[in-house]
Scaffold this active site. Structure first.
Site, PDB file in Angstrom:
ATOM      1  CB  SER A 127      63.219 -16.580  62.770  1.00  0.00           C
ATOM      2  OG  SER A 127      61.980 -15.919  62.861  1.00  0.00           O
ATOM      3  CG  ASP A 156      63.267 -12.827  61.414  1.00  0.00           C
ATOM      4  OD1 ASP A 156      63.996 -13.580  60.744  1.00  0.00           O
ATOM      5  OD2 ASP A 156      62.264 -13.221  62.036  1.00  0.00           O
TER       6      ASP A 156
END
Length: 750
Positions: free
Chosen positions: A74, A220
């Protein structure tokens, strides 16, 4: 001979063989044993909290601690990819503290780069959401943010290594971690487009649309592996420096807004896998946990970038005893520096697109000159305009050197996976304290991809208020979409209050049908001119008062000309720009009109800002000159052309459309100021306070038009730019003891 004998003795005695050979100088073995360990850097996800990684990296650089591998998830993948590409901490800090994060997280194409048709659609529907249509069904978006602007930002940041597709060939070997949304498995990305790997790793489900790489739909990485310790260990390192920017779960009392809820969601998603990864750390590994909670730095606190970086630096400094042992020798080779980005001269341009729109049209929208160096700013503007066509989920470009030495710029435009045709919904509610209330629902369907020149079929229906149905076919005539022809049918039902000398003398309902056909020309994205012919009918029903001469049923027909200009920066609460529109109708008995007439309407809005204060100057003039038959002296107006005035900011204090006539004038000055701070979220809700001064009137006869006949009015209001359009709560006062409170929700359709 002595070395060989010593080796035999050692084997016989069961001792460990020596590593030196006859060719090794005596000091090399000692230096090999003193070689510093290979260090891996593990950067966890955490949104804006991950900017603390930059502070830790700055501390490592100052202490001569060099890493040989990076794994990130991320925001950790964003920072990790930047550092792996050769950016030092100072360069990354400059990016983090100067980047327009609001722009990066907002896919809205700047309004000045939208075509005039798209600008008009925003006037019709201020609700941004679209229900796209493909393969027989309507589809919801896969995320609140497509990520187009973020894609371009990331490509700019790591553009100097755009040609490196093996992440082991970067100045520092790198891995990004994402999650396969279909299986839930962690996906380690070690090759391909570095910017897309960064984008995939931070695609929070529901917020960002997923990214497809090698046939897998990625979101993600924090969902599957937020602290990728195992990934870094697999890269052949000896020691790890791990930076954990996660948060503890909030207590119930803290869960009071969308930001803390997003933080809580992030923590819940990543908590279990983070514990598993941290359990893999060895005794010689270093774990750094910046104290971000105490500073109130949340997942979306990108406005606190400098503070997060400073906290990261301080957290690394607290671990100095553990980190000191990892410092490299003074003569150890340095990490490769960031290569200078040399902009090549473009020899050819190609377009790759899987959309229905013509590649020639897209090529025509690229203004990069051949034979000149790449103009990145110009390319970004062109790509924003292409993305504004609203037919693509992703538009980007790359420059590659061919085998013959030529540099070729390739534009890639990916068709929207949910379809390019769409349905939009809207609503409007206008209520005042004098009993006037209008509620309307609106739906619009835009059929796109009809042909390669970009023809569209647009149908709109409105129920309530001024009920309306319209359908338009729009056909561009050239590859540049400058010339066009359109055909429109429009039906409206509206109530008209006819006033004379300030008193309402009747109310009629008008059902109006009109058919128009017109060619036109666009001048860039701001000006459009069209002219053509029209036919129509207007049927009237008297609701209050006696039958009014001139409001009878009759046919209509003639020719018209229309000019439009729109350079406002925003549809609602603009801060600068000009909107201007003027239309002239020439009704002819020979074309079917009941009598010859000329009708002209002009509107203008000029907006300027002064700091946080905004002034909007508005003008409107309408007139109807009718060539009435001398045998019918009482005929005073035409139902298809009569103009109305009254309502909030249109002579405030009066009810909506309470004044009508053949001549109408209105001038107003509106001031407003934003009260709250801008949010980085797509759910930003700007709140404004404002006031207006207004002067105008409506007259039936030209001889009555005079400055001393103007009615003065004004208002104060609070306004909110909501997902459903503007919301106003205001109070208006006008001459003649006209007072009203107003509540408006959504667009007020006309």
């Amino acid at each position: 001979m002595r070395v060989f004998a010593a080796l035999i003795v050692a084997l016989l005695l069961g001792s460990t063989p020596v590593t030196a050979t006859a060719a090794d100088p005596p000091g090399d073995a000692a230096r090999a044993q003193a070689q510093p360990p290979r260090i891996g850097l593990v950067l966890a996800g955490g949104g804006a909290r991950g900017l603390a990684h930059i502070g830790v990296i700055r501390y490592l650089e100052e202490r001569g601690i060099r890493v040989q591998a990076i794994a990130g998830t991320s925001m950790g993948a964003i920072v990790g990819a930047m550092h792996a590409s050769g950016l030092d901490a100072a360069a990354m800090e400059e990016i983090a503290t100067t980047l327009d994060w609001k722009h990066a997280f907002d896919d809205t194409t700047p309004r000045e780069q939208l075509s005039l048709r798209r600008k008009q659609e925003d006037l019709d529907f201020l609700v941004r959401g679209k229900l796209r249509y493909k393969e027989g069904r309507l589809r919801l978006p896969m995320g609140a943010i497509e990520g187009q602007h973020l894609n371009m930002v990331l490509h700019d940041i790591v553009g100097h290594v755009a040609r490196v597709h093996d992440f082991d060939a970067l100045p520092i070997p790198f891995r990004a971690v994402a999650t396969d949304i279909e299986t839930g498995d962690a996906v380690v990305i070690g090759r391909g487009d570095l910017a897309m790997a960064m984008r995939a790793s931070m695609s929070i489900p529901g917020i960002f649309s997923p990214v497809e790489i090698d046939g897998r739909l990625l979101v993600d990485g924090g969902i599957a592996n937020n602290i990728p310790v195992d990934v870094a260990q697999a890269m052949g390192v000896d020691r790890l420096i791990v930076i954990d920017v996660g948060t503890a779960l909030y207590q119930r009392a803290r869960l009071d807004n969308v930001l803390t809820l997003m933080d809580q969601l992030t923590t819940i998603m990543t908590r279990s896998n983070s514990r598993q990864q941290l359990a893999r750390l060895g005794g010689d590994d270093v774990l750094i946990a910046p104290a971000l909670d105490a500073a109130g730095i949340l997942t979306m606190s990108f406005d606190k970038a400098a503070e997060a970086i400073a906290i990261g630096y301080a957290a690394a400094a607290q671990m100095e005893p553990q980190l000191a042992a990892l410092a490299a020798d003074a003569d150890a080779p340095a990490v490769a520096e960031r290569p200078r980005l040399r902009l090549p001269r473009i020899d050819a341009i190609r377009v790759e697109s899987d959309a229905a729109v013509s590649p020639e049209l897209l090529r025509n929208m690229l203004t990069q000159p051949l034979g000149e160096r790449l103009d990145r700013a110009r390319m970004e503007r062109d790509i924003a305009e292409i993305y504004g066509l609203d037919e693509f989920s992703r538009v980007d470009y790359e420059v590659a050197r061919e085998d013959d030495g030529r540099y070729v710029l390739t534009l890639r435009a990916t068709a929207h996976p949910s379809g390019i045709s769409y349905l939009r919904l809207g609503m409007g509610w206008d209520q005042d304290s004098r009993g006037s209330s209008d509620f309307a629902l609106r739906a619009g369907w835009r059929q796109k991809g009809i042909n390669r020149l970009g023809a569209e079929w647009y149908t709109l229906a409105q129920l309530g208020g001024r009920s309306r149905f319209s359908s338009e076919f729009y056909q561009p005539l050239d590859i540049g979409r400058r010339l066009f022809v359109d055909a429109r049918y429009d039906y409206q039902q509206r109530q008209i209050n006819v006033s004379e000398r300030g008193s309402v003398i009747a109310r009629v309902e008008v059902d109006q049908h009109r058919l128009e056909v017109a060619p036109g020309i666009n001048f860039g994205n701001t000006v459009s001119v069209r002219a053509g012919g029209y036919l129509g009918t207007a049927d009237t029903t008297v609701e209050i008062g006696q039958g009014i001469p001139g409001t009878r049923d009759e046919d209509d027909g003639g020719w018209f000309a229309e000019l439009r200009h729109d350079s406002l920066d925003r549809t609602n609460f603009p801060t600068h720009g000009l909107r201007f529109g003027s239309r002239f109708d020439d009704g002819r008995e020979s074309w079917g009109a009941g009598t010859d007439y000329e009708a002209w309407t002009t509107r203008a809005q000029l907006v300027r800002s002064f700091g946080r204060n905004v002034l909007s100057a508005n003008l409107r003039w309408s007139e109807l000159d009718v060539d009435f038959d001398a045998a019918d002296p009482d005929r005073i107006t035409l139902p298809s052309q009569v103009f109305t005035l009254g309502g909030f900011q249109s002579l405030s204090g009066y009810t909506r459309d309470s004044l009508a006539g053949n001549y109408l004038g209105l001038a107003s000055l509106v001031w407003y100021r934003r009260l709250n701070q801008q949010s980085l979220l797509p759910t930003d809700l700007p709140v404004y306070a404002g006031a207006s001064l207004e002067a105008g009137n409506a007259w039936l006869r030209r001889n009555d038009v005079a400055l001393d006949e103007l009615i003065f009015a004004g208002s104060v209001f609070l306004g909110i730019e909501s997902p459903f359009g503007p919301v106003f709560l205001g109070a208006g006062i006008g001459e003649g003891h006209q007072r009203a409170l107003y509540l408006q929700i959504g667009q007020q359709f006309e």
